[in-house]
Design an enzyme around this catalytic site. Structure first.
Site, mmCIF file in Angstrom:
data_model
loop_
_atom_site.group_PDB
_atom_site.id
_atom_site.type_symbol
_atom_site.label_atom_id
_atom_site.label_comp_id
_atom_site.label_asym_id
_atom_site.label_seq_id
_atom_site.Cartn_x
_atom_site.Cartn_y
_atom_site.Cartn_z
ATOM 1 N N ASP A 10 0.879 -1.182 0.000
ATOM 2 C CA ASP A 10 0.000 0.000 0.000
ATOM 3 C C ASP A 10 0.909 1.222 0.000
ATOM 4 O O ASP A 10 0.897 2.010 0.914
ATOM 5 C CB ASP A 10 -0.944 -0.008 1.208
ATOM 6 C CG ASP A 10 -0.217 0.000 2.550
ATOM 7 O OD1 ASP A 10 0.958 -0.438 2.601
ATOM 8 O OD2 ASP A 10 -0.806 0.447 3.549
ATOM 9 N N ASP A 15 6.907 1.332 2.588
ATOM 10 C CA ASP A 15 6.732 0.357 1.504
ATOM 11 C C ASP A 15 7.682 0.676 0.352
ATOM 12 O O ASP A 15 8.289 -0.217 -0.242
ATOM 13 C CB ASP A 15 5.304 0.393 0.927
ATOM 14 C CG ASP A 15 4.218 0.203 1.944
ATOM 15 O OD1 ASP A 15 3.633 -0.890 1.986
ATOM 16 O OD2 ASP A 15 3.937 1.165 2.678
ATOM 17 N N ASN A 39 -2.253 2.746 3.511
ATOM 18 C CA ASN A 39 -1.692 4.048 3.861
ATOM 19 C C ASN A 39 -2.369 5.162 3.071
ATOM 20 O O ASN A 39 -2.618 6.251 3.594
ATOM 21 C CB ASN A 39 -0.188 4.084 3.553
ATOM 22 C CG ASN A 39 0.633 3.244 4.503
ATOM 23 O OD1 ASN A 39 0.395 3.234 5.704
ATOM 24 N ND2 ASN A 39 1.619 2.549 3.959
ATOM 25 N N THR A 125 3.081 -5.932 2.757
ATOM 26 C CA THR A 125 3.438 -4.828 3.639
ATOM 27 C C THR A 125 2.294 -3.840 3.834
ATOM 28 O O THR A 125 2.498 -2.756 4.381
ATOM 29 C CB THR A 125 4.684 -4.093 3.120
ATOM 30 O OG1 THR A 125 4.419 -3.531 1.831
ATOM 31 C CG2 THR A 125 5.875 -5.035 3.046
ATOM 32 N N PHE A 167 -1.342 -0.546 12.432
ATOM 33 C CA PHE A 167 -2.158 0.028 11.354
ATOM 34 C C PHE A 167 -2.700 -1.012 10.377
ATOM 35 O O PHE A 167 -3.904 -1.044 10.103
ATOM 36 C CB PHE A 167 -1.344 1.085 10.595
ATOM 37 C CG PHE A 167 -2.080 1.692 9.434
ATOM 38 C CD1 PHE A 167 -2.985 2.715 9.619
ATOM 39 C CD2 PHE A 167 -1.875 1.221 8.139
ATOM 40 C CE1 PHE A 167 -3.675 3.258 8.549
ATOM 41 C CE2 PHE A 167 -2.550 1.754 7.063
ATOM 42 C CZ PHE A 167 -3.462 2.786 7.267
ATOM 43 N N ASN A 168 -1.842 -1.853 9.799
ATOM 44 C CA ASN A 168 -2.301 -2.785 8.760
ATOM 45 C C ASN A 168 -3.386 -3.724 9.274
ATOM 46 O O ASN A 168 -4.359 -4.008 8.575
ATOM 47 C CB ASN A 168 -1.127 -3.613 8.216
ATOM 48 C CG ASN A 168 -0.194 -2.805 7.349
ATOM 49 O OD1 ASN A 168 -0.552 -1.758 6.817
ATOM 50 N ND2 ASN A 168 1.036 -3.281 7.202
ATOM 51 N N HIS A 240 9.349 -0.415 9.103
ATOM 52 C CA HIS A 240 8.365 -1.489 9.219
ATOM 53 C C HIS A 240 8.418 -2.425 8.006
ATOM 54 O O HIS A 240 8.659 -3.621 8.136
ATOM 55 C CB HIS A 240 6.958 -0.901 9.345
ATOM 56 C CG HIS A 240 6.778 0.047 10.479
ATOM 57 N ND1 HIS A 240 6.943 -0.321 11.798
ATOM 58 C CD2 HIS A 240 6.434 1.364 10.503
ATOM 59 C CE1 HIS A 240 6.704 0.724 12.576
ATOM 60 N NE2 HIS A 240 6.401 1.757 11.814
ATOM 61 N N ASP A 241 8.172 -1.877 6.849
ATOM 62 C CA ASP A 241 8.051 -2.695 5.639
ATOM 63 C C ASP A 241 9.397 -3.167 5.080
ATOM 64 O O ASP A 241 9.518 -4.321 4.663
ATOM 65 C CB ASP A 241 7.255 -1.941 4.573
ATOM 66 C CG ASP A 241 5.849 -1.595 5.067
ATOM 67 O OD1 ASP A 241 5.364 -2.286 5.982
ATOM 68 O OD2 ASP A 241 5.251 -0.639 4.555
#
Length: 309
Positions: A10, A15, A39, A125, A167-168, A240-241
């Site tokens: 996203d 990402d 996102n 991700t 979030f995801n 994160h990703d």
């Protein structure tokens, strides 16, 4: 032989850096990049993905659009962190030369996995909507995929969108629940427990020799680092990703444990929380490899080496 890979994204700030890492690593035969709302909107995530491939002068990797909304919920975007465009404004005035290919991401995922049985690793991700739709349409893909690695959730720490949810997982908890209960034999969760330990700083960026990529990463993460500082007192961008991609490249940088994990979907306070049964209270078979520790120094050494290659 390069490992066959699909990235499901996203595309926001992190990402995009994950895409840079995956492509530059040369470790993968990247079958395609699928996009999902998260996102930012599906269209913005797709345009951003195409822009990152433009930045890499990469024209052979197809980009396939997927789910425009979560399974049952309204979209919930994170412009506060990623900016209105999703990339911190870094490429907002540059039109994308690449364009999305025809097709629908869940179908692309199904066809790719069945075409290369036992060979495809899927790194997700963003919210797990595309993979959940693929599982619902073709449950047997669980028997044919090599591995699923997803960035999402937190099992021992606090959330980043609510007190309990990452979030995801928060954006589409029903999708996460479907994926976790689908029976994938090899599925790895890369959550906030480890991604918060992989913090990109200006010092890391200063070690990047590719001026174009260094400039892009510095600009795209600038506001993110300021927001991270205002909350946590550290000038950094949590990777994160990219960490999920990094674990796909070299899984020895993380320590995992197998546990039974489910997702809360019906709570007023805790929607999207990943509930990990560390004490086996539910007496259920483990369904997930949970990342609990990461060698952040090894990750950044690999990250810098790959981006400098």
């Amino acid at each position: 032989m390069p490992e066959k890979l699909i990235l499901d994204v996203d595309t926001g700030i992190d990402d995009a850096i994950g895409i840079l890492l995956a492509v530059k690593s040369k470790k993968f035969d990247l079958l395609g990049i699928t996009t999902v709302n998260g996102n930012v909107s599906l269209d913005a995530a797709t345009v951003n993905t195409c822009k990152i491939l433009d930045l890499l002068e990469e024209t052979e990797i197809p980009v396939i659009k997927g789910a425009e909304t979560p399974l049952f919920r309204e979209p919930f975007f994170e412009h506060r962190i990623h900016g209105e465009d999703g990339l911190g404004g870094a490429l907002k005035d540059i039109p994308a030369r690449n364009v999305a290919s025809d097709g629908f991401a869940p179908d692309f995922i199904i066809n790719s996995i069945l075409s290369f049985s036992g060979e495809v690793t899927l790194v997700c991700t963003g919210p797990l909507t595309n993979l959940a739709l693929a599982v619902k349409k073709c449950p047997q893909i669980t028997k044919h995929v090599k591995k699923v690695i997803f960035m999402g959730g937190v099992v021992k720490g606090v959330g980043n969108i609510t007190p309990t949810a990452e979030f995801n997982a928060y954006v589409d908890p029903e999708a996460a629940k479907i994926v976790l209960q689908a029976g994938f034999p090899a599925i790895v969760q890369v959550g906030l427990d480890v991604t918060r330990k992989a913090l990109l700083t200006k010092e890391h960026i200063s070690k990047l020799k590719n001026e174009k990529l260094a400039s892009y990463i510095e600009e795209s993460t600038r506001d993110y680092q300021e927001k991270y500082y205002s909350r946590y007192g550290v000038h950094a961008c949590a990777m994160h990703d990219p960490l999920a991609v990094g674990i796909a490249i070299n899984n020895t940088i993380a320590v995992t444990e197998k546990h039974y994990v489910d997702v809360e979907t019906k709570s007023e306070l805790c929607d999207g929380q990943l509930v990990c049964d560390f004490q086996n209270r539910l007496n259920k078979q483990p369904n997930l490899e949970v990342c609990l520790e990461v060698d952040a120094e090894a990750f950044f050494a690999m990250f810098i080496k790959i981006l400098n290659s």
